[in-house]
Design an enzyme around this catalytic site. Sequence first.
Site, PDB file in Angstrom:
ATOM      1  N   ARG A 259      51.282 -42.116 -27.004  1.00 12.70           N
ATOM      2  CA  ARG A 259      52.222 -42.622 -27.947  1.00 12.70           C
ATOM      3  C   ARG A 259      53.338 -43.696 -27.369  1.00 12.70           C
ATOM      4  O   ARG A 259      54.112 -42.580 -27.102  1.00 12.70           O
ATOM      5  CB  ARG A 259      52.540 -41.774 -29.259  1.00 12.70           C
ATOM      6  CG  ARG A 259      50.726 -40.906 -29.884  1.00 12.70           C
ATOM      7  CD  ARG A 259      51.531 -40.147 -30.875  1.00 12.70           C
ATOM      8  NE  ARG A 259      50.197 -39.656 -31.308  1.00 12.70           N
ATOM      9  CZ  ARG A 259      50.759 -37.984 -32.118  1.00 12.70           C
ATOM     10  NH1 ARG A 259      50.937 -37.727 -32.272  1.00 12.70           N
ATOM     11  NH2 ARG A 259      49.518 -37.758 -32.246  1.00 12.70           N
ATOM     12  N   ARG A 274      58.611 -34.540 -26.953  1.00 13.86           N
ATOM     13  CA  ARG A 274      57.768 -35.912 -27.765  1.00 13.86           C
ATOM     14  C   ARG A 274      57.423 -36.669 -26.729  1.00 13.86           C
ATOM     15  O   ARG A 274      58.747 -37.108 -25.906  1.00 13.86           O
ATOM     16  CB  ARG A 274      58.993 -36.569 -28.325  1.00 13.86           C
ATOM     17  CG  ARG A 274      58.705 -37.801 -29.782  1.00 13.86           C
ATOM     18  CD  ARG A 274      59.566 -38.215 -30.570  1.00 13.86           C
ATOM     19  NE  ARG A 274      60.014 -36.924 -31.685  1.00 13.86           N
ATOM     20  CZ  ARG A 274      60.053 -36.877 -32.224  1.00 13.86           C
ATOM     21  NH1 ARG A 274      58.794 -37.770 -32.737  1.00 13.86           N
ATOM     22  NH2 ARG A 274      60.526 -36.604 -33.750  1.00 13.86           N
ATOM     23  N   GLU A 346      56.552 -28.214 -35.501  1.00 11.39           N
ATOM     24  CA  GLU A 346      55.082 -28.571 -35.914  1.00 11.39           C
ATOM     25  C   GLU A 346      54.147 -28.766 -34.789  1.00 11.39           C
ATOM     26  O   GLU A 346      54.940 -29.119 -33.983  1.00 11.39           O
ATOM     27  CB  GLU A 346      55.130 -30.524 -36.276  1.00 11.39           C
ATOM     28  CG  GLU A 346      53.112 -30.103 -36.361  1.00 11.39           C
ATOM     29  CD  GLU A 346      53.053 -31.870 -36.104  1.00 11.39           C
ATOM     30  OE1 GLU A 346      52.291 -32.599 -35.999  1.00 11.39           O
ATOM     31  OE2 GLU A 346      54.040 -32.880 -36.629  1.00 11.39           O
ATOM     32  N   SER A 349      48.427 -30.417 -36.824  1.00 13.00           N
ATOM     33  CA  SER A 349      48.670 -30.779 -38.738  1.00 13.00           C
ATOM     34  C   SER A 349      47.110 -31.494 -38.597  1.00 13.00           C
ATOM     35  O   SER A 349      46.197 -32.431 -38.091  1.00 13.00           O
ATOM     36  CB  SER A 349      49.526 -32.478 -38.694  1.00 13.00           C
ATOM     37  OG  SER A 349      49.794 -33.004 -39.724  1.00 13.00           O
ATOM     38  N   ARG A 394      53.047 -28.461 -26.914  1.00 13.08           N
ATOM     39  CA  ARG A 394      53.696 -27.597 -27.185  1.00 13.08           C
ATOM     40  C   ARG A 394      53.511 -26.125 -27.525  1.00 13.08           C
ATOM     41  O   ARG A 394      53.718 -25.581 -27.889  1.00 13.08           O
ATOM     42  CB  ARG A 394      53.877 -28.596 -29.240  1.00 13.08           C
ATOM     43  CG  ARG A 394      54.769 -29.921 -29.039  1.00 13.08           C
ATOM     44  CD  ARG A 394      55.072 -29.707 -30.739  1.00 13.08           C
ATOM     45  NE  ARG A 394      55.358 -31.176 -30.489  1.00 13.08           N
ATOM     46  CZ  ARG A 394      55.613 -32.540 -31.205  1.00 13.08           C
ATOM     47  NH1 ARG A 394      56.210 -31.358 -33.050  1.00 13.08           N
ATOM     48  NH2 ARG A 394      56.481 -33.302 -31.701  1.00 13.08           N
TER      49      ARG A 394
END
Length: 430
Positions: A259, A274, A346, A349, A394
């Site tokens: 990403r 991130r 998070e 999701s 994560r």
Amino acid sequence: MHDAKWIRDNLDAFDRGLNRRGLAPLSDQVRALDERRRASQTELNTLQRRRNEASKQIGAVKKQGGDAQALMDEVAGIKTRMAALEADNAAADTDLRDLLMATPNLPADDVPEGPDEDHNVEIRRWGEPRAFDVAPREHFELGPALGMDFETAARQSGARFVILRGSMARLERALAQFMLDLHTTEHGYQEVNTPALVRDTPLYGTANLPKFAEDLFKVEGGYWLIPTAEVTLTNLVAGQILDEADLPLRFTAFTQCFRSEAGAAGKDTRGMIRMHQFEKVELVSIVHPDQAEAELDRKTACAEEVLKRLGLPFRTVVLCTGDMGFASRRTHDIEVWLPGAGRYREISSCSNVGSFQARRMDARFRPAEAATGAGGKGTRPVATLNGSGLAVGRTLVAVLETYQNADGSVTVPEALRPYMGGQEVLTPDV
């Protein structure tokens, strides 16, 4: 993508759904384009029938030695008119499709309203955050002595990359293997190994394109790097007609994800939260639309079970209308407790997308009544769901911060020790 017929029959409901997302009404635009498209198609059908009739009449007149010029002139006029109508029909169809492709899914009726993440609603918590004798450190403070190398990665690739060495690399691999084993042996998911490069079409199918092109990495040859295996797993049924008896289908994959993090300047610049490149175990379900909400709850529970087995406290929230993704009808975020950061972040999701992606992909199923010849007709779009089971990087962060010791070592959770060759502690390289 939305169903134009449903919008035509539910104009007010469509605009209300957009309003809940904070968007302006679009029903008038959709209706105008749809009416224009249908009107041109109706006239085309009428002219086509008349052209066929006139062509037969021309042949009959000529056969009898008569003058068919008037009929020939009529056919020529029909052809000219049909060409104009075909162009207008194609333009209206393209404009309508482009409008619908750029319009987000409508939130389910029970999704809480709100403009941002502050309005998400917690639905449960599990586990108690660990109490430390001294202030716990964040993973990027612990990591370098254990094999987490940001400096070399930055020299090679720039910011938002990391190199993992030795036991740290093995711990990440152990997490992925543990997740895959759990989901395939206990949760009923089929493991799939998918490409990391795709063409445009799969990304349009999952609604990453056209709206989110800037969030993706495009490479030479017309390829894109996948942002998540949701793209490749969901598109396994693209263009297919399944039998209802085949549903549900459940797929999982461990892949690298890419990403660009467009718009994330200044956010989470330190550590592994991130990244441009990261690893994730993805969960995708293809189900009967009537089972989608139940499948969302099931999928969320599968992702939560990973954290429970690892002993990582978490909370689960339902996202409000202003925070949910473009394609989602309802989303559950699972947030793991990070002691070093002192907050929940998070880690998964899970979303019910309904038939939004299925229409874009032309993924359908044949109802049981139609398959058995019992009177049912036609096909219906399937429903698709996706979720992280979990984001591996994560999860690694959460393990490091939760199981850290005062001397800088990290205790390996019991569930991972079989995958670590029995290793119980990650020791700093003094």
